[in-house]
Design a protein around this motif. Structure first.
Motif, short mmCIF file in Angstrom:
data_model
loop_
_atom_site.label_atom_id
_atom_site.label_comp_id
_atom_site.label_asym_id
_atom_site.label_seq_id
_atom_site.Cartn_x
_atom_site.Cartn_y
_atom_site.Cartn_z
N MET A 1 28.17 -45.50 42.49
CA MET A 1 27.70 -46.89 43.03
C MET A 1 29.09 -47.88 42.57
SD MET A 1 25.65 -48.91 39.91
CE MET A 1 24.10 -48.18 40.12
N ASN A 2 29.45 -48.03 41.43
CA ASN A 2 30.29 -48.92 41.15
C ASN A 2 31.73 -48.33 40.86
OD1 ASN A 2 31.49 -51.54 40.46
ND2 ASN A 2 30.43 -51.75 38.30
N GLU A 3 32.56 -47.92 42.04
CA GLU A 3 33.55 -47.30 41.70
C GLU A 3 34.82 -48.23 41.45
OE1 GLU A 3 34.71 -44.65 40.73
OE2 GLU A 3 33.08 -43.74 41.58
N GLN A 4 34.91 -48.80 40.29
CA GLN A 4 36.03 -49.82 39.95
C GLN A 4 37.30 -48.81 39.78
OE1 GLN A 4 37.89 -52.36 39.67
NE2 GLN A 4 35.70 -53.18 39.15
N ASN A 5 38.52 -49.19 40.27
CA ASN A 5 39.74 -48.52 40.17
C ASN A 5 40.63 -49.62 39.53
OD1 ASN A 5 39.68 -46.19 41.37
ND2 ASN A 5 39.20 -46.97 43.31
N HIS A 6 40.14 -50.61 39.00
CA HIS A 6 41.12 -51.41 38.24
C HIS A 6 41.03 -51.46 36.63
CE1 HIS A 6 42.79 -53.76 41.53
NE2 HIS A 6 41.38 -54.10 42.07
N CYS A 7 42.00 -50.75 36.38
CA CYS A 7 42.27 -50.28 34.77
C CYS A 7 41.92 -51.53 33.98
CB CYS A 7 43.50 -50.06 34.55
SG CYS A 7 43.98 -49.61 32.84
N GLY A 8 42.19 -52.70 34.43
CA GLY A 8 42.11 -53.95 33.33
C GLY A 8 40.56 -54.36 33.28
N ILE A 9 39.96 -54.31 34.51
CA ILE A 9 38.67 -54.58 34.68
C ILE A 9 37.71 -53.58 33.82
CG2 ILE A 9 36.59 -54.88 36.34
CD1 ILE A 9 38.51 -56.32 38.15
N LEU A 10 37.98 -52.35 33.91
CA LEU A 10 37.20 -51.16 33.39
C LEU A 10 37.37 -51.64 31.90
CD1 LEU A 10 38.13 -47.86 35.20
CD2 LEU A 10 35.99 -48.70 34.68
N ILE A 11 38.44 -51.65 31.39
CA ILE A 11 38.81 -52.04 29.98
C ILE A 11 37.92 -53.04 29.59
CG2 ILE A 11 40.32 -52.55 28.06
CD1 ILE A 11 42.25 -50.73 29.58
N ARG A 12 37.90 -54.45 30.16
CA ARG A 12 37.31 -55.42 30.16
C ARG A 12 35.56 -55.18 29.94
NH1 ARG A 12 34.89 -58.99 33.64
NH2 ARG A 12 34.24 -60.83 32.69
N GLN A 13 35.42 -54.40 30.89
CA GLN A 13 33.85 -54.15 30.98
C GLN A 13 33.32 -53.29 29.80
OE1 GLN A 13 32.40 -52.72 34.58
NE2 GLN A 13 33.08 -54.56 35.78
N ILE A 14 34.12 -52.32 29.37
CA ILE A 14 33.87 -51.56 28.26
C ILE A 14 33.79 -52.06 26.98
CG2 ILE A 14 34.42 -49.25 27.03
CD1 ILE A 14 35.84 -48.20 29.67
N ASN A 15 34.84 -53.01 26.85
CA ASN A 15 34.96 -53.80 25.87
C ASN A 15 33.84 -54.87 25.43
OD1 ASN A 15 36.62 -54.63 23.29
ND2 ASN A 15 36.73 -56.58 24.56
N ASN A 16 33.42 -55.30 26.42
CA ASN A 16 32.09 -56.42 26.56
C ASN A 16 30.93 -55.46 26.07
OD1 ASN A 16 33.40 -58.48 27.07
ND2 ASN A 16 32.81 -58.60 29.28
N ALA A 17 30.69 -54.45 26.54
CA ALA A 17 29.68 -53.57 26.39
C ALA A 17 29.69 -53.10 24.92
CB ALA A 17 29.54 -52.15 27.21
N PHE A 18 30.87 -52.57 24.52
CA PHE A 18 30.89 -51.93 23.12
C PHE A 18 30.76 -53.31 22.20
CE2 PHE A 18 33.40 -50.85 19.51
CZ PHE A 18 32.76 -49.56 19.22
N GLU A 19 31.27 -54.14 22.40
CA GLU A 19 31.23 -55.39 21.35
C GLU A 19 29.74 -55.92 21.18
OE1 GLU A 19 34.63 -57.64 21.84
OE2 GLU A 19 33.99 -59.23 20.38
#
Lengths: 143, 143
Positions: free
Chosen positions: B1-19
């Motif tokens: 569904m959400n096929e994000q290919n931008h490394c920066g955006i991926l890291i940002r989303q993971i960081n937000n969720a983890f934090e």
DNA sequence: TTGCGATTGATAGCTAGCGATTAACAAGAG
DNA sequence: CTCTTGTTAATCGCTAGCTATCAATCGCAA
């Protein structure tokens, strides 16, 4: 020297550093990294339009954060907000032509920054990294 | 569904969720993820003590952010701040026994959260991911 | 010694992110 | 129809992060 083994802390540091650099480069476009990420997500939707709730989930943000983010984008005329005539709880956010223009300019800046971040990795390593990040991004939404 | 290919955006989303998740679990310890990261960094230093400037670099933070972070830790009596008698510009931050106690409790909570984030990866994949993240973390400090 | 550049920290004002709370509304049970 | 439960958005007060700017101090060169 700094042999960090905590995945969460590593990701946080990389994110802080990347966001700092990206925001510096984005300053001329009058967009922040966070705002650009939201615009990209809206552009990926059919009709370049989605609900507040859906955007919140896609961006892994809190509901209150999403409201503020959209509000700042609306002030800059980069998105248009509207209600649903059937379900009055629902609100839509839709990218404007101006928003799309800004987003495309900004995306180029971000991609250049990404290039630099990844320049010491081989093409294969980049693919491996992206694939693993995508995998944990899916999990991260409901840990 | 959400096929994000931008490394920066991926890291940002993971960081937000983890934090977000880590902070929820850390609430009982009266520490935030950011504060705990700072305490861990101080603990890693010889004498469990370092300068404001060095901490700022280690955490990839802006100078102004570091001041505020240390100030909140000081209010909670988790660190002790002192000056240098020779060079009056320099300030030191040192972890207190109470800070060390809080930090160890909090670290356990964070590690549990990390476990969940990584639970769909094999041991080999986790090692690969950490190794690639460490690599780009080094670069990220000066892109 | 004086004075200038570099370093370090403090402060102000902003965006971004969170939780908690409140309000409005939808939808289904009775 | 009414009540209750769940969903969605708005608001408040906080931490965290940034840039820009200022102030203090150090070190060195003239």
């Amino acid at each position: 020297m700094n042999e960090q083994n905590h995945c969460g802390i590593l990701i946080r540091q990389i994110n802080n550093a990347f966001e700092k650099k990206a925001n510096t480069r984005l300053k001329e476009t009058n967009l922040t990294f966070s705002q650009m990420s939201a615009l990209i997500e809206i552009l990926n939707m059919p009709a370049k339009k989605t609900t507040f709730k859906e955007l919140e989930k896609r961006l892994s943000l809190a509901q209150s954060t999403t409201v503020g983010l959209i509000s700042r984008l609306e002030q800059k005329k980069l998105v248009h907000v509207s209600g649903d005539k059937d379900d009055k709880r629902i609100k839509y956010v839709e990218i404007t032509p101006l928003g799309e223009k800004f987003c495309n300019e900004a995306k180029q800046e971000m991609e250049d920054t990404e290039q630099k971040l990844l320049e010491n990795l081989s093409a294969g390593e980049v693919e491996t990294l992206l694939s693993l990040l995508r995998k944990i991004n899916l999990i991260s939404k409901d840990i």
